[in-house]
Write an enzyme that holds these catalytic residues in place. Structure first.
Site, short mmCIF file in Angstrom:
data_model
loop_
_atom_site.label_atom_id
_atom_site.label_comp_id
_atom_site.label_asym_id
_atom_site.label_seq_id
_atom_site.Cartn_x
_atom_site.Cartn_y
_atom_site.Cartn_z
N GLY A 28 -39.52 -46.08 24.04
CA GLY A 28 -40.62 -45.69 24.92
C GLY A 28 -41.61 -44.78 24.21
N ALA A 40 -52.59 -44.71 19.70
CA ALA A 40 -53.34 -45.10 18.51
C ALA A 40 -54.38 -46.15 18.87
CB ALA A 40 -52.39 -45.64 17.44
N GLU A 62 -57.91 -44.40 18.31
CA GLU A 62 -58.18 -44.55 16.88
C GLU A 62 -58.84 -45.89 16.57
OE1 GLU A 62 -57.83 -42.14 14.72
OE2 GLU A 62 -56.85 -40.80 16.15
N GLU A 82 -51.64 -45.81 8.56
CA GLU A 82 -52.71 -45.39 9.47
C GLU A 82 -52.16 -44.57 10.63
OE1 GLU A 82 -56.14 -44.39 10.72
OE2 GLU A 82 -56.14 -45.85 9.08
N GLU A 107 -54.01 -36.07 11.48
CA GLU A 107 -55.31 -35.64 12.00
C GLU A 107 -55.17 -35.00 13.39
OE1 GLU A 107 -57.92 -39.01 11.84
OE2 GLU A 107 -58.22 -38.81 9.68
N SER A 152 -56.15 -39.70 4.45
CA SER A 152 -57.13 -40.76 4.21
C SER A 152 -56.85 -41.44 2.88
CB SER A 152 -58.54 -40.16 4.23
OG SER A 152 -59.49 -41.16 3.98
#
Length: 124
Positions: A21, A30, A34, A75, A82, A104
């Protein structure tokens, strides 16, 4: 948590269900927040389809798809970094900037790896 109160550890299948979950919550977040993850997810679906229909060995198909999934994993980790940095504070700090830049860079390297593997399998 109140001092002196221990958190009950969840074990067995309940732990697996809870973890699943949490994973879906992370994927949903995400996707929602994102743009880079959304772009990579769409590209992953397309490239997975391409890999599956290419006249190459099963091992090569797995390598192509694994690289694409690896980009998405990196990612997700970058997005998590972040989010934590932004949670700590929005003011500029050298270490915060360094953490974001390194995240990054990890995404960039995963993209380079993926590109290299695809080129090697398809053209060399």
């Amino acid at each position: 948590m109140t001092a002196g109160v221990e958190k009950t550890q969840v074990k067995g299948m309940k732990r697996v269900i809870n973890a699943t979950g949490y994973s879906f919550k992370g994927l949903t977040a995400a996707w929602k927040y994102e743009a880079a993850f959304r772009q990579e997810a769409v590209l992953a679906v397309l490239l997975t389809f391409v890999a599956l229909i290419l006249p190459i060995s099963s091992t090569e198909k797995v390598a192509l798809i694994a690289c694409v999934v690896f980009v998405m994993v990196v990612e997700l980790l970058n997005s998590a970094i972040e989010a934590v940095v932004d949670r700590v504070g929005m003011e500029h700090h050298e270490l915060s900037g360094r953490a974001k830049d390194m995240g990054s860079a990890a995404v960039f390297l995963s993209l380079c790896l993926t590109f290299g593997v695809w080129v090697t399998i398809l053209f060399l």
